[in-house]
Design an enzyme around this catalytic site. Structure first.
Site, PDB file in Angstrom:
ATOM      1  CE1 TYR B 124      -3.449   2.368   0.162  1.00 56.94           C
ATOM      2  CE2 TYR B 124      -2.224   3.612   1.755  1.00 56.94           C
ATOM      3  CZ  TYR B 124      -3.401   3.503   0.908  1.00 56.94           C
ATOM      4  OH  TYR B 124      -4.082   4.607   0.751  1.00 56.94           O
ATOM      5  CD  GLN B 186     -11.124   3.199   0.046  1.00 57.23           C
ATOM      6  OE1 GLN B 186     -11.241   3.063   1.368  1.00 57.23           O
ATOM      7  NE2 GLN B 186     -11.125   4.349  -0.371  1.00 57.23           N
ATOM      8  CG  ASN B 209      -5.424   7.389   6.551  1.00 57.96           C
ATOM      9  OD1 ASN B 209      -5.510   6.380   6.488  1.00 57.96           O
ATOM     10  ND2 ASN B 209      -5.935   8.230   5.493  1.00 57.96           N
ATOM     11  CB  SER B 233       8.177   9.052  11.003  1.00 58.36           C
ATOM     12  OG  SER B 233       9.387   8.653  10.660  1.00 58.36           O
ATOM     13  CD  GLN B 255      11.603  11.452  11.597  1.00 59.42           C
ATOM     14  OE1 GLN B 255      12.460  10.901  10.931  1.00 59.42           O
ATOM     15  NE2 GLN B 255      10.222  11.009  11.150  1.00 59.42           N
ATOM     16  CG  HIS B 258       8.423  12.131   7.849  1.00 54.82           C
ATOM     17  ND1 HIS B 258       8.083  11.870   6.672  1.00 54.82           N
ATOM     18  CD2 HIS B 258       9.886  11.867   7.971  1.00 54.82           C
ATOM     19  CE1 HIS B 258       9.142  11.143   5.972  1.00 54.82           C
ATOM     20  NE2 HIS B 258      10.114  11.132   7.040  1.00 54.82           N
ATOM     21  CD  GLU B 322      10.492   5.356  11.818  1.00 56.42           C
ATOM     22  OE1 GLU B 322      10.286   6.304  12.443  1.00 56.42           O
ATOM     23  OE2 GLU B 322      10.209   4.932  10.917  1.00 56.42           O
ATOM     24  CG  HIS B 323      15.115   7.165  11.574  1.00 58.48           C
ATOM     25  ND1 HIS B 323      13.517   7.318  11.655  1.00 58.48           N
ATOM     26  CD2 HIS B 323      15.109   6.358  10.445  1.00 58.48           C
ATOM     27  CE1 HIS B 323      12.956   6.834  10.516  1.00 58.48           C
ATOM     28  NE2 HIS B 323      13.856   6.234   9.636  1.00 58.48           N
ATOM     29  CG  ASP B 356      14.501   8.542   5.483  1.00 54.37           C
ATOM     30  OD1 ASP B 356      14.292   7.738   6.261  1.00 54.37           O
ATOM     31  OD2 ASP B 356      14.425   9.674   5.797  1.00 54.37           O
ATOM     32  CD  GLU B 410       5.837 -33.034  26.403  1.00 57.49           C
ATOM     33  OE1 GLU B 410       5.105 -33.288  25.338  1.00 57.49           O
ATOM     34  OE2 GLU B 410       6.601 -32.171  26.457  1.00 57.49           O
ATOM     35  CG  HIS B 415       3.846 -37.517  19.990  1.00 52.86           C
ATOM     36  ND1 HIS B 415       2.456 -37.575  20.228  1.00 52.86           N
ATOM     37  CD2 HIS B 415       4.207 -36.217  19.666  1.00 52.86           C
ATOM     38  CE1 HIS B 415       2.106 -36.174  19.564  1.00 52.86           C
ATOM     39  NE2 HIS B 415       3.046 -35.626  19.189  1.00 52.86           N
TER      40      HIS B 415
END
Lengths: 424, 424
Positions: B124, B186, B209, B233, B255, B258, B322-323, B356, B410, B415
């Site tokens: 996506y 969707q 989003n 981010s 950063q 963003h 993250e970074h 990036d 067991e 088995h």
């Protein structure tokens, strides 16, 4: 048993479907249990032990004395077996520790990955009909190899407030930091939220009943990771004319005895092997102590005659079994075309129980067709792979223009500026 | 900006907290969208394009002619930049393809793992304020290297029903099989359920989003896997006395631009670098086209003076960024103690925008402290690792006793029998 001979491809999609189990509406109950554990900590767990496990526990922490005692309660024979299994699991999972590979992608630009352990992990071991100390090995050994700093284990106590000694012995042997007497959704809640005794963890592993599964799902809302989604255990056996029906039957039954919802599929190209395997299943099942489970599970099992081994593997890829046994002569030839499976057992002597206990591979594997998009547990499950990069001034000079052009085309001028200001 | 000097450890837990965003109750809306897509397929997507993206689209499939046209619409300069980035991303992700390592754990017992691609994956790519063709590279390149058979991409059309040409060019270049004009929840529903045009996939990747994030969460109910949980981010920069304030400021701003929810943290041991970096941020932000986002994000940012670099790294491990940029002289020394981070940038010339876009590392990384328990996207994200094992007759003779003892302990006699029957 459901019997199919040379089924048309049009119905394969139906044949690979797992029965859908009624999803009881338990999310409210799970939310309540989490709240109770959050509010009352250890005290809630002691109450739940009473309520759900009929167990009196004054303290949920397992003491050193209890572990010492457990060691004396189990036979030397079992200790040696557990040690040998641990040895093999360690060997195989150690081979999964990668060498650091630095790659110079552009002159002066060096990138690589390094493993870092998930610092705190929780292992859930169910109580119930079988004391799964083998699962302790499968989860604690790689956690320990990965370098997890805190490895905690929760398992429900019996009515006397005790834990099965083999579970305690295995946990101690494999470097579990702390063991707690708590089971079900409340154990998962405790590992997610923390209590006075039980530390919060970052990732929760282990099998369990529908309440445990739902609680693991729920735990993710708190930022906790889990090993994988769960479903009933499965085996698919593919046999050719040289397969030994008694062996195939024994493998199918070793799956069927797990529980009434276990999934068993048998595919063969040979009518004689087909008939004899069915007969052997019917004969062997009689002597099993757990034949009630096995019989229920066999009712839903599929025994299918296929036109060719190619077709059988194709069917298996569509089914995506947790365990796949290739009881065929020419198994080497079919390895490359296996697309979806959790763990694969090759030839007449690679029984599933070898992998369940002691060969070295992990037995925590994707079920319910999740073998299409999930791997089984491995060393990787206990680490994060962090990327590192170093650009020398020359490296940035070589790559800078490319970054500037791309950043500008995405409309991100501060990204561009981070390069421009350095190249000025 | 929030300024802290030598904060006491007691308040660190507060300082590393991410702002909690109001979780709008959108699950009902997501369920409705899934139902609509299930019932009406492509037609639903065309309607949603009209409703949510104000776009007229007669057909949701991108045609070869449109891709051809896109190729002519973008500059040669951008094409070359995209190709170079692709080259580096390919090099780094190729290095992640493991050699098959067969391990003989017991004589006659051989175990190994092999990678198999997730057969069908969906990517996506959001529309909105920046056309993220770089994310196409980051997801399609490893998918292609892994050998995914079907790589589909969904992205919302603009008002004229078109897709950004750089996205189309990158998708074509990186081996995306099919591209569709659909966005938001969707698109995720379509990749989960399938429509007349869009194939069902097994795993969905990519940012988006809150609707996309919620839809990816929801998709998991249908057995689809997702890349990782999402959040805004983040960057954390650690600077010593030799750091260059203008560079640090540029990285922090790259950063901050963003989005208004981007997280920016600056740690330094040097008061002069501290003051000068703040001044540089205030100066550089003025000229940024996206300075509205950057200013909002800076309001929530933390600028902190620390007692030592050890302490700074400890704080960073708690934050789990993250970074992470180590703008310090002696970065080699601190690599081993970095526990939690998505991707780490070393020294004064390793700006985040290198990773990036073009250095070769992946930019799809864990945010919101998920760097404690998740890795960023890599080749591993597009494969399953299947375990294989072969036991010779001798192998089972060597290991059989161990398996039998454990299975019996067991209580799993089928088995045990799978071994016994073979050793008879």
């Amino acid at each position: 048993m459901k019997i199919y001979k040379y089924p048309q491809r049009e119905i394969w999609a139906d044949l690979v479907k797992r029965p859908t189990f009624e999803q009881n509406e338990i999310s409210e109950l799970i939310a309540e249990i989490f709240k109770e554990v959050k509010d009352n900590g250890d005290r809630a767990l002691i109450e739940f032990n009473k309520k759900f496990d009929k167990a009196q526990t004054e303290n949920i922490s397992v003491t050193d004395a209890e572990i010492k005692k457990a060691e004396n309660q189990i036979s030397d024979e079992l200790k040696i077996a557990i040690q040998e299994a641990k040895e093999n699991i360690s060997k195989f999972h150690t081979s999964q520790i990668p060498e650091i590979q630095k790659v110079e992608t552009t002159k002066g630009v060096v990138c690589w990955r390094e493993n870092r352990a998930v610092e705190k992990v929780g292992i859930y071991i169910p109580g119930g009909t079988a004391p799964l100390f083998s699962t302790v090995l499968m989860l604690a050994v790689p956690a320990n190899l990965a370098g997890c700093k805190e490895i905690i284990l929760c398992t429900p106590p019996d009515k006397d407030g005790n834990i099965n000694p083999a579970i305690l012995y295995a946990a101690k042997l494999c470097g579990v930091s702390k063991i707690f007497k708590t089971g079900g959704a409340q154990a998962v809640a405790a590992m997610t939220l923390g209590t006075e005794s039980i530390p919060k963890v970052y990732k929760i592993f282990g099998p369990g009943n529908q309440f445990v599964v739902a609680a693991k799902e729920y735990a993710q809302r708190y930022g906790v990771a889990i090993d994988m989604p769960a479903g009933p255990s499965e085996v698919l056996v593919i046999a050719d004319e040289q397969a030994i029906p008694e062996f195939c039957a024994a493998d199918l039954l070793s799956q069927a005895e797990h529980g009434s919802d276990s999934q068993v599929v048998f595919l063969t190209t040979d009518l004689k092997v087909f008939d004899e395997t069915i007969a052997a299943v019917e004969q062997q099942v009689r002597d099993l102590p757990r034949n009630e489970f096995a019989n229920q599970s066999l009712e839903n099992s599929s025994f299918i005659v296929m036109n060719s081994l190619e077709e059988a593997v194709e069917f298996s890829n569509l089914y995506a079994p947790e365990h796949l046994i290739l009881a065929i002569n020419d198994f080497e030839k079919y390895i490359p075309v296996i697309e979806n499976a959790g763990s694969v057992f090759l030839g007449n002597y690679s029984c599933e129980s070898a992998g369940d206990y002691a060969s070295g591979t992990n037995h925590t594997l994707p079920t319910n067709a999740y073998a299409r998009n999930y791997s089984g547990v491995s060393l990787d499950s206990f680490v994060k792979k962090i990327t590192f990069q170093h650009l020398s001034k020359e490296g940035l000079q070589n790559l800078g223009k490319t970054i500037e052009i791309m950043a500008e085309a995405e409309g991100l001028f501060a990204h561009k500026n981070a390069v421009s200001i350095r190249l000025k």
